[in-house]
Scaffold this motif. Structure first.
Motif, mmCIF file in Angstrom:
data_model
loop_
_atom_site.group_PDB
_atom_site.id
_atom_site.type_symbol
_atom_site.label_atom_id
_atom_site.label_comp_id
_atom_site.label_asym_id
_atom_site.label_seq_id
_atom_site.Cartn_x
_atom_site.Cartn_y
_atom_site.Cartn_z
ATOM 1 N N LYS A 20 0.809 -1.212 0.000
ATOM 2 C CA LYS A 20 0.000 0.000 0.000
ATOM 3 C C LYS A 20 0.845 1.266 0.000
ATOM 4 O O LYS A 20 0.544 2.209 -0.703
ATOM 5 C CB LYS A 20 -0.934 0.018 1.206
ATOM 6 N N SER A 21 1.885 1.316 0.799
ATOM 7 C CA SER A 21 2.642 2.559 0.906
ATOM 8 C C SER A 21 3.916 2.567 0.071
ATOM 9 O O SER A 21 4.348 3.624 -0.375
ATOM 10 C CB SER A 21 2.978 2.844 2.366
ATOM 11 N N ASP A 22 4.514 1.426 -0.155
ATOM 12 C CA ASP A 22 5.782 1.377 -0.875
ATOM 13 C C ASP A 22 5.627 1.295 -2.387
ATOM 14 O O ASP A 22 6.449 1.833 -3.117
ATOM 15 C CB ASP A 22 6.620 0.185 -0.409
ATOM 16 N N PHE A 23 4.598 0.638 -2.848
ATOM 17 C CA PHE A 23 4.411 0.450 -4.282
ATOM 18 C C PHE A 23 3.973 1.755 -4.935
ATOM 19 O O PHE A 23 3.048 2.417 -4.478
ATOM 20 C CB PHE A 23 3.370 -0.645 -4.550
ATOM 21 N N ARG A 24 4.636 2.134 -5.996
ATOM 22 C CA ARG A 24 4.296 3.336 -6.768
ATOM 23 C C ARG A 24 3.778 2.905 -8.127
ATOM 24 O O ARG A 24 4.352 2.054 -8.781
ATOM 25 C CB ARG A 24 5.520 4.237 -6.957
ATOM 26 N N LYS A 39 -1.986 -5.651 -9.171
ATOM 27 C CA LYS A 39 -1.093 -6.056 -8.084
ATOM 28 C C LYS A 39 -1.627 -5.562 -6.744
ATOM 29 O O LYS A 39 -1.662 -6.308 -5.764
ATOM 30 C CB LYS A 39 0.315 -5.503 -8.325
ATOM 31 N N VAL A 40 -2.054 -4.320 -6.702
ATOM 32 C CA VAL A 40 -2.577 -3.763 -5.453
ATOM 33 C C VAL A 40 -3.889 -4.448 -5.072
ATOM 34 O O VAL A 40 -4.108 -4.772 -3.906
ATOM 35 C CB VAL A 40 -2.749 -2.229 -5.567
ATOM 36 N N LEU A 41 -4.768 -4.678 -6.049
ATOM 37 C CA LEU A 41 -6.045 -5.326 -5.761
ATOM 38 C C LEU A 41 -5.859 -6.711 -5.152
ATOM 39 O O LEU A 41 -6.622 -7.111 -4.268
ATOM 40 C CB LEU A 41 -6.898 -5.423 -7.024
ATOM 41 N N LYS A 42 -4.851 -7.440 -5.595
ATOM 42 C CA LYS A 42 -4.599 -8.772 -5.055
ATOM 43 C C LYS A 42 -4.210 -8.731 -3.584
ATOM 44 O O LYS A 42 -4.453 -9.676 -2.846
ATOM 45 C CB LYS A 42 -3.492 -9.470 -5.849
ATOM 46 N N ALA A 43 -3.625 -7.623 -3.141
ATOM 47 C CA ALA A 43 -3.166 -7.510 -1.758
ATOM 48 C C ALA A 43 -4.238 -6.960 -0.820
ATOM 49 O O ALA A 43 -4.032 -6.930 0.384
ATOM 50 C CB ALA A 43 -1.934 -6.606 -1.705
#
Length: 114
Positions: A20-24, A39-43
């Motif tokens: 959430k915070s590291d991925f750009r 990628k974000v939705l999977k997490a």
């Protein structure tokens, strides 16, 4: 063996939390934007996924001034337009995307029935 299982569990949980915070987001192409969104939705948990998708839709429609803007572009109603979204979320992380959506004049509401 027990220590290995604990270490792997901690690693997996920290990977999900850091997404959430590291991925750009890379908004340079629609494909890279879509890959980042996926990628974000999977997490995310289901409710967080819905909130995130609502934020993306609000961002997509943030520049819409009238129905004429939508009628002229069929991709606005039929799909998530990763080209438009990518230009707006390039370089942002999950929390920054939610903040950007909160400033959009377009608001998206959802409810999840359990």
């Amino acid at each position: 063996m027990k220590r290995l299982l604990i270490a792997l569990s901690i690693l997996m949980l920290s990977a999900c939390a850091s997404t959430k915070s590291d991925f750009r987001f890379d908004g340079s192409t629609p494909e890279s934007t879509q890959a980042g969104v996926n990628k974000v939705l999977k997490a995310l948990k289901t409710q967080d996924s819905m909130r995130f998708l609502g934020a993306l839709i609000a961002i997509q429609f943030s520049d819409v001034q009238s129905a004429e803007d939508i009628i002229g572009d069929p991709t606005m109603m039929n799909e998530v337009n990763y080209f438009i979204i990518g230009k707006k979320i390039d370089g942002l992380n999950y929390y920054e995307v939610l903040d950007l959506a909160s400033t959009s004049p377009s608001k998206v509401e959802f409810s999840v029935e359990e």
